[in-house]
Design a protein around this motif. Structure first.
Motif, PDB file in Angstrom:
ATOM      1  N   TYR A  30     -40.862 -14.631  14.386  1.00 16.98           N
ATOM      2  CA  TYR A  30     -41.238 -13.369  15.016  1.00 16.98           C
ATOM      3  C   TYR A  30     -42.552 -13.575  15.783  1.00 16.98           C
ATOM      4  O   TYR A  30     -43.410 -14.342  15.356  1.00 16.98           O
ATOM      5  N   LYS A  31     -42.666 -12.863  16.902  1.00 16.19           N
ATOM      6  CA  LYS A  31     -43.889 -12.944  17.690  1.00 16.19           C
ATOM      7  C   LYS A  31     -44.093 -11.616  18.406  1.00 16.19           C
ATOM      8  O   LYS A  31     -43.165 -11.081  19.010  1.00 16.19           O
ATOM      9  N   ILE A  32     -45.310 -11.095  18.314  1.00 18.52           N
ATOM     10  CA  ILE A  32     -45.665  -9.871  19.028  1.00 18.52           C
ATOM     11  C   ILE A  32     -46.849 -10.209  19.926  1.00 18.52           C
ATOM     12  O   ILE A  32     -47.857 -10.738  19.456  1.00 18.52           O
ATOM     13  N   ILE A  33     -46.692  -9.925  21.216  1.00 19.81           N
ATOM     14  CA  ILE A  33     -47.774 -10.189  22.166  1.00 19.81           C
ATOM     15  C   ILE A  33     -47.902  -9.001  23.099  1.00 19.81           C
ATOM     16  O   ILE A  33     -47.027  -8.125  23.153  1.00 19.81           O
ATOM     17  N   GLU A  34     -48.995  -8.982  23.858  1.00 23.23           N
ATOM     18  CA  GLU A  34     -49.161  -7.952  24.869  1.00 23.23           C
ATOM     19  C   GLU A  34     -48.701  -8.517  26.213  1.00 23.23           C
ATOM     20  O   GLU A  34     -48.699  -9.734  26.431  1.00 23.23           O
ATOM     21  N   GLY A  78     -33.146 -17.913  15.760  1.00 21.76           N
ATOM     22  CA  GLY A  78     -33.776 -17.172  16.838  1.00 21.76           C
ATOM     23  C   GLY A  78     -35.227 -16.825  16.578  1.00 21.76           C
ATOM     24  O   GLY A  78     -35.700 -16.826  15.437  1.00 21.76           O
ATOM     25  N   THR A  79     -35.939 -16.536  17.661  1.00 23.05           N
ATOM     26  CA  THR A  79     -37.297 -16.009  17.612  1.00 23.05           C
ATOM     27  C   THR A  79     -37.265 -14.618  18.232  1.00 23.05           C
ATOM     28  O   THR A  79     -36.836 -14.466  19.374  1.00 23.05           O
ATOM     29  N   ARG A  80     -37.700 -13.642  17.449  1.00 25.13           N
ATOM     30  CA  ARG A  80     -37.699 -12.260  17.952  1.00 25.13           C
ATOM     31  C   ARG A  80     -39.036 -11.985  18.603  1.00 25.13           C
ATOM     32  O   ARG A  80     -40.066 -11.970  17.927  1.00 25.13           O
ATOM     33  N   LEU A  81     -39.021 -11.773  19.931  1.00 25.95           N
ATOM     34  CA  LEU A  81     -40.244 -11.518  20.691  1.00 25.95           C
ATOM     35  C   LEU A  81     -40.353 -10.048  21.040  1.00 25.95           C
ATOM     36  O   LEU A  81     -39.403  -9.456  21.563  1.00 25.95           O
ATOM     37  N   THR A  82     -41.502  -9.479  20.749  1.00 27.10           N
ATOM     38  CA  THR A  82     -41.813  -8.118  21.165  1.00 27.10           C
ATOM     39  C   THR A  82     -43.017  -8.164  22.088  1.00 27.10           C
ATOM     40  O   THR A  82     -44.055  -8.708  21.719  1.00 27.10           O
ATOM     41  N   VAL A  83     -42.843  -7.625  23.287  1.00 25.37           N
ATOM     42  CA  VAL A  83     -43.940  -7.565  24.262  1.00 25.37           C
ATOM     43  C   VAL A  83     -44.386  -6.110  24.383  1.00 25.37           C
ATOM     44  O   VAL A  83     -43.579  -5.227  24.712  1.00 25.37           O
ATOM     45  N   LEU A  84     -45.651  -5.871  24.070  1.00 26.29           N
ATOM     46  CA  LEU A  84     -46.187  -4.496  24.090  1.00 26.29           C
ATOM     47  C   LEU A  84     -46.970  -4.220  25.370  1.00 26.29           C
ATOM     48  O   LEU A  84     -47.545  -5.155  25.967  1.00 26.29           O
ATOM     49  N   ASP A 140     -39.180  -8.873  28.732  1.00 22.41           N
ATOM     50  CA  ASP A 140     -38.910 -10.145  28.052  1.00 22.41           C
ATOM     51  C   ASP A 140     -38.689  -9.949  26.553  1.00 22.41           C
ATOM     52  O   ASP A 140     -38.356 -10.913  25.839  1.00 22.41           O
ATOM     53  N   SER A 141     -38.886  -8.732  26.054  1.00 23.64           N
ATOM     54  CA  SER A 141     -38.634  -8.453  24.634  1.00 23.64           C
ATOM     55  C   SER A 141     -37.167  -8.724  24.334  1.00 23.64           C
ATOM     56  O   SER A 141     -36.273  -8.115  24.937  1.00 23.64           O
ATOM     57  N   ALA A 142     -36.927  -9.648  23.429  1.00 26.42           N
ATOM     58  CA  ALA A 142     -35.569 -10.107  23.148  1.00 26.42           C
ATOM     59  C   ALA A 142     -35.629 -11.106  21.999  1.00 26.42           C
ATOM     60  O   ALA A 142     -36.714 -11.459  21.518  1.00 26.42           O
ATOM     61  N   VAL A 143     -34.456 -11.551  21.574  1.00 27.12           N
ATOM     62  CA  VAL A 143     -34.368 -12.688  20.650  1.00 27.12           C
ATOM     63  C   VAL A 143     -34.062 -13.928  21.480  1.00 27.12           C
ATOM     64  O   VAL A 143     -33.141 -13.909  22.309  1.00 27.12           O
ATOM     65  N   TYR A 144     -34.831 -14.968  21.271  1.00 28.59           N
ATOM     66  CA  TYR A 144     -34.617 -16.230  21.980  1.00 28.59           C
ATOM     67  C   TYR A 144     -33.953 -17.211  21.020  1.00 28.59           C
ATOM     68  O   TYR A 144     -34.511 -17.587  19.994  1.00 28.59           O
ATOM     69  N   LEU A 145     -32.721 -17.550  21.371  1.00 27.26           N
ATOM     70  CA  LEU A 145     -31.894 -18.402  20.529  1.00 27.26           C
ATOM     71  C   LEU A 145     -31.845 -19.816  21.087  1.00 27.26           C
ATOM     72  O   LEU A 145     -31.693 -20.003  22.295  1.00 27.26           O
ATOM     73  N   CYS A 146     -31.953 -20.772  20.200  1.00 31.61           N
ATOM     74  CA  CYS A 146     -31.754 -22.163  20.570  1.00 31.61           C
ATOM     75  C   CYS A 146     -30.435 -22.617  19.945  1.00 31.61           C
ATOM     76  O   CYS A 146     -30.076 -22.206  18.833  1.00 31.61           O
ATOM     77  N   SER A 158     -49.283 -15.206  27.232  1.00 36.77           N
ATOM     78  CA  SER A 158     -48.309 -16.296  27.227  1.00 36.77           C
ATOM     79  C   SER A 158     -47.826 -16.529  25.795  1.00 36.77           C
ATOM     80  O   SER A 158     -48.495 -16.156  24.819  1.00 36.77           O
ATOM     81  N   VAL A 159     -46.634 -17.134  25.706  1.00 37.61           N
ATOM     82  CA  VAL A 159     -46.044 -17.399  24.396  1.00 37.61           C
ATOM     83  C   VAL A 159     -45.165 -18.642  24.500  1.00 37.61           C
ATOM     84  O   VAL A 159     -44.643 -18.954  25.590  1.00 37.61           O
ATOM     85  N   ALA A 160     -45.045 -19.359  23.390  1.00 35.55           N
ATOM     86  CA  ALA A 160     -44.199 -20.558  23.371  1.00 35.55           C
ATOM     87  C   ALA A 160     -43.343 -20.560  22.122  1.00 35.55           C
ATOM     88  O   ALA A 160     -43.780 -20.135  21.047  1.00 35.55           O
ATOM     89  N   PHE A 161     -42.119 -21.026  22.293  1.00 37.03           N
ATOM     90  CA  PHE A 161     -41.163 -21.117  21.188  1.00 37.03           C
ATOM     91  C   PHE A 161     -40.766 -22.578  21.029  1.00 37.03           C
ATOM     92  O   PHE A 161     -40.666 -23.314  22.016  1.00 37.03           O
ATOM     93  N   TRP A 162     -40.478 -22.952  19.787  1.00 38.59           N
ATOM     94  CA  TRP A 162     -40.127 -24.341  19.500  1.00 38.59           C
ATOM     95  C   TRP A 162     -38.744 -24.425  18.872  1.00 38.59           C
ATOM     96  O   TRP A 162     -38.336 -23.531  18.110  1.00 38.59           O
ATOM     97  N   CYS A 163     -38.013 -25.477  19.215  1.00 42.39           N
ATOM     98  CA  CYS A 163     -36.671 -25.684  18.671  1.00 42.39           C
ATOM     99  C   CYS A 163     -36.479 -27.141  18.280  1.00 42.39           C
ATOM    100  O   CYS A 163     -36.806 -28.046  19.058  1.00 42.39           O
ATOM    101  N   ASN A 164     -35.910 -27.341  17.107  1.00 36.92           N
ATOM    102  CA  ASN A 164     -35.512 -28.679  16.663  1.00 36.92           C
ATOM    103  C   ASN A 164     -34.001 -28.662  16.449  1.00 36.92           C
ATOM    104  O   ASN A 164     -33.518 -27.994  15.530  1.00 36.92           O
TER     105      ASN A 164
END
Lengths: 117, 110
Positions: A10-14, A111-117, A86-92, A18-24
Motif C-alpha cells: 500500500y502507498k499513499i502520496i499527494e 499488487g500495490t494499492r496506490l492512493t493519490v490525494l 493514477d490511484s489504482a492497484v498496480y499488478l505485476c 513521485s512513487v516507485a513500485f518493485w516486483c520480483n
C-alpha cells in the motif's frame, strides 16, 4: 514455488509526488508485465518485458511513467509526478515463455494499492 | 467499441445455485479465452482457459466459447461461499497481450 512478489503493498502520496513500485517475478520466468487496475475495471497492460527488453509499452503514459528491468529479473515501475487519476492497484505478472506454442500463462502478484490525494 | 465487454454488475446467489457469467468481444484474432478469479486484495489467478471454440469442464466450472457469435461464458455449478470473488474474462490472440473485461463481483450467500 514462490509466487510473484511485490512491494510495497500500500502507498499513499499527494499529487505531484513521485512513487516507485518493485516486483520480483517467479524464478526463471522470462516475461514480466506491469498492469494498472482501476477500481471496478479489469487490468490494463502498461508495459511488457521479455528478459530485459521492452516488448510492448504502447499504453504506458511515458510523460510520467517509467519502468526498467535490470538483468532480466526484478523490475521497478515509477510514476513522477503522480496525478489523482493514477490511484489504482498496480499488478505485476510474470510468465515462463517457452516459445513452443500454447498459452503462456501469466501469474500475478498481490499488487500495490496506490492512493493519490 | 471496446475489445472485450463484460457487464460489471454484481451478482448475489444462494449457496448451491448456478452462476452464469459472460463476455462478448470484437477482435476476431483472439484465440485463447480465459477466466480469472480475483479475491479481495489479491491478484487475479487463472481459473481455466479454452483455445478456440468449444466447451471445457473442470469440476464445478464449465467454460464455453462461441467464436461465431464472439461470446464466451462461465458456469459455476453448486456454488459455494468460497466462490465469492470477482471473475474477469480475458482474451489474447496468443501474443501474451491480454484484453480483460471489467469483471463481475459474485457473492454466494450461505
Amino acid at each position: 514455488e514462490a509466487g510473484v512478489a511485490q512491494s510495497p503493498r500500500y502507498k499513499i502520496i499527494e499529487k505531484r509526488q513521485s512513487v516507485a513500485f518493485w516486483c520480483n517475478p517467479i524464478s526463471g520466468h522470462a516475461t514480466l508485465y506491469w498492469y494498472q487496475q482501476i477500481l471496478g475495471q479489469g487490468p490494463k497492460l502498461l508495459i511488457q518485458f521479455q528478459n530485459n527488453g521492452v516488448v510492448d509499452d504502447s499504453q504506458l503514459p511515458k510523460d510520467r511513467f517509467s519502468a526498467e528491468r535490470l538483468k532480466g529479473v526484478d523490475s521497478t515501475l515509477k510514476i513522477q509526478p503522480a496525478k489523482l487519476e493514477d490511484s489504482a492497484v498496480y499488478l505485476c505478472a510474470s510468465s515462463l515463455t517457452r516459445g513452443t506454442g500454447g498459452l503462456d500463462e501469466q501469474f500475478f502478484g498481490p499488487g500495490t494499492r496506490l492512493t493519490v490525494l | 467499441q471496446k475489445e472485450v465487454e463484460q457487464d460489471p454488475g454484481p451478482l448475489s446467489v444462494p449457496e448451491g445455485a448456478i452462476v452464469s457469467l459472460n463476455c462478448t468481444y470484437s477482435n476476431s484474432a483472439f484465440q485463447y479465452f480465459m477466466w480469472y478469479r480475483q479475491y479481495s486484495r489479491k491478484g487475479p489467478e487463472l481459473l481455466m482457459y479454452t483455445y478456440s471454440s468449444g466447451n471445457k469442464e473442470d469440476g464445478r466450472f464449465t467454460a464455453q466459447v462461441d467464436k461465431s457469435s464472439k461470446y464466451i461464458s462461465l458456469f459455476i455449478r453448486d456454488s459455494q461461499p468460497s466462490d465469492s470473488a470477482t471473475y474477469l474474462c480475458a482474451m489474447t490472440p496468443g501474443n501474451n497481450r491480454l484484453a480483460f473485461g471489467k469483471g463481475n463481483q459474485v457473492v454466494v450467500i450461505p
